[in-house]
Design a protein around this motif. Structure first.
Motif, PDB file in Angstrom:
ATOM      1  N   GLU A  88     -28.680 122.276  38.436  1.00  0.00           N
ATOM      2  CA  GLU A  88     -30.081 121.878  38.381  1.00  0.00           C
ATOM      3  C   GLU A  88     -30.980 123.111  38.326  1.00  0.00           C
ATOM      4  O   GLU A  88     -31.968 123.158  37.589  1.00  0.00           O
ATOM      5  N   VAL A  91     -31.190 124.607  34.968  1.00  0.00           N
ATOM      6  CA  VAL A  91     -32.167 123.889  34.144  1.00  0.00           C
ATOM      7  C   VAL A  91     -33.575 124.375  34.458  1.00  0.00           C
ATOM      8  O   VAL A  91     -34.389 124.595  33.554  1.00  0.00           O
ATOM      9  N   CYS A 129     -30.146 116.165  39.063  1.00  0.00           N
ATOM     10  CA  CYS A 129     -28.715 116.362  38.828  1.00  0.00           C
ATOM     11  C   CYS A 129     -28.036 116.187  40.180  1.00  0.00           C
ATOM     12  O   CYS A 129     -28.230 117.009  41.073  1.00  0.00           O
ATOM     13  N   SER A 145     -28.315 113.758  30.367  1.00  0.00           N
ATOM     14  CA  SER A 145     -27.904 115.001  29.745  1.00  0.00           C
ATOM     15  C   SER A 145     -26.437 114.934  29.362  1.00  0.00           C
ATOM     16  O   SER A 145     -25.751 113.937  29.611  1.00  0.00           O
ATOM     17  N   CYS A 254     -27.199 114.730  34.350  1.00  0.00           N
ATOM     18  CA  CYS A 254     -28.569 114.866  34.860  1.00  0.00           C
ATOM     19  C   CYS A 254     -29.407 113.740  34.248  1.00  0.00           C
ATOM     20  O   CYS A 254     -29.249 113.388  33.086  1.00  0.00           O
ATOM     21  N   VAL A 267     -32.600 120.674  28.825  1.00  0.00           N
ATOM     22  CA  VAL A 267     -31.590 120.393  29.851  1.00  0.00           C
ATOM     23  C   VAL A 267     -30.184 120.534  29.275  1.00  0.00           C
ATOM     24  O   VAL A 267     -29.315 121.207  29.862  1.00  0.00           O
ATOM     25  N   ASP A 268     -29.948 119.929  28.110  1.00  0.00           N
ATOM     26  CA  ASP A 268     -28.630 119.998  27.491  1.00  0.00           C
ATOM     27  C   ASP A 268     -28.225 121.435  27.170  1.00  0.00           C
ATOM     28  O   ASP A 268     -27.086 121.849  27.415  1.00  0.00           O
ATOM     29  N   ALA A 270     -29.262 124.183  28.590  1.00  0.00           N
ATOM     30  CA  ALA A 270     -28.994 124.930  29.820  1.00  0.00           C
ATOM     31  C   ALA A 270     -27.571 124.673  30.301  1.00  0.00           C
ATOM     32  O   ALA A 270     -26.855 125.606  30.703  1.00  0.00           O
ATOM     33  N   LEU A 271     -27.125 123.433  30.251  1.00  0.00           N
ATOM     34  CA  LEU A 271     -25.775 123.100  30.691  1.00  0.00           C
ATOM     35  C   LEU A 271     -24.723 123.678  29.737  1.00  0.00           C
ATOM     36  O   LEU A 271     -23.711 124.236  30.179  1.00  0.00           O
TER      37      LEU A 271
END
Length: 326
Positions: A88, A91, A129, A145, A254, A267-268, A270-271
């Motif tokens: 999290e 993100v 998340c 996400s 998330c 978000v996607d 970052a993961l």
């Protein structure tokens, strides 16, 4: 004092007022009721989450207080921690870079299994998340996400309980957590198999395990890794065992508001960056292969082949690519 003239509210306005009334004074709904009774959207929905964050100077992050080791509170009541919380924060860093706001304020907002979806929908929480399963029903209400964990639903019970699998729950008392996919599944399972099992719904995982510890329940059904977390924090972990053939395989993701592709992309990405860089391995080891607060117990929960596959090929589907579909 001003004199107010009251008009009949439309159904939409009435529902909007009801939603606001369910939140505390520090929470904001995505709907506002104008003086004439009409409903208008705030920037959380009309202009997107990134714009909302930029305008307010604050990103609001949802957290759980007892989802060990994903998102929980240990020694500091104001500081969440856990595997999902670490992701999290990745993100949050990505949002800061996207908005060029290195001093962006981060505010934590407690959520539960029952409140997490409404609080994301109404703009109180920008994203969370934790240990939220991505499924098709929830996708109608919120967006997810890319997945970051895959679990199987099993049982935690005393080593001498005699319970080895789900059919052994006949005549027993089972506890699960309210508002979870496990709660819905086990009630359906019991009805379909016409079992005389008593099901108790606890408010959170901590309360559910407490009911198991004090003898009010014979078994606790939940995601296998969350059961491992509850077992680890027990006064005597060796008294408890995780059993049963997994009844479903589910993916955690998330959660954020629907129809906001710009924020979802942040978000996607970052993961994916955490996955592709290999940093996910050190984050995983930190929470699943080493002693963790509050009791410094090691979960010894090896990364599954299903999770390795998910990390290698990230996706936001509700259906696992491996294992048994939920």
């Amino acid at each position: 004092m001003n004199t107010l003239s009251f008009k009949p509210l439309t159904l939409a306005a009435f529902m909007a007022l009801g939603l606001v009334g369910c939140n505390n004074s520090s929470q904001t709904s995505t709907d506002e009721v104008a003086a004439d009774g009409t409903v208008t959207e705030t920037s959380a929905n009309a202009n997107g989450t990134l714009q909302k964050i930029k305008d307010s100077g604050t990103i609001v992050v949802g957290y759980r207080d007892s989802s060990i080791p994903f998102s929980y509170i240990a020694d500091d009541p104001n500081q969440p921690m856990g595997y999902a919380h670490d992701l999290e924060m990745k993100v949050v860093e990505a949002v800061k870079q996207k908005l060029n706001m290195p001093d962006l304020n981060v505010r934590y907002n407690l959520i539960t299994s029952q409140t997490r979806i409404p609080l994301v929908q109404n703009g109180t929480v920008d994203f969370e998340c934790g240990s939220t399963t991505n499924n098709e029903e929830r996708q109608k209400q919120v967006a997810f996400s890319n997945g970051f964990f895959e679990i199987g639903t099993r049982l935690l019970t005393a080593t001498d309980s005699g319970i080895k699998d789900f059919p052994d729950l006949a005549g027993e008392t089972l506890v699960t957590t309210a508002g979870t996919t496990s709660e819905r599944y086990i009630r359906q399972y019991i009805d379909e198999n016409q079992m005389d099992t008593n099901v108790i719904s606890a408010k959170d995982h901590g309360e559910a395990f407490l009911m198991l510890e004090n003898g009010r329940a014979d078994a606790f059904m939940m995601d296998d890794v969350l059961l491992a977390g509850e077992k680890a924090k027990a006064s005597n972990p060796d008294e408890w065992v995780i059993v049963g053939e997994p009844q479903s395989f589910e993916i955690y993701g998330c959660m954020m508001r629907k129809d906001d592709p710009e924020f979802k992309a942040v978000v996607d990405e970052a993961l994916v960056n955490v996955f592709s860089s290999g940093e996910i391995n050190s984050i995983y080891d930190k929470w699943f292969s080493n002693p963790i607060p509050p009791k410094n117990v090691n979960l010894n929960f090896e990364m599954s082949d299903n999770l390795k596959a998910l990390i290698a090929n990230p996706h936001d589907s509700a259906q696992p690519k491996t294992g048994v579909a939920q």
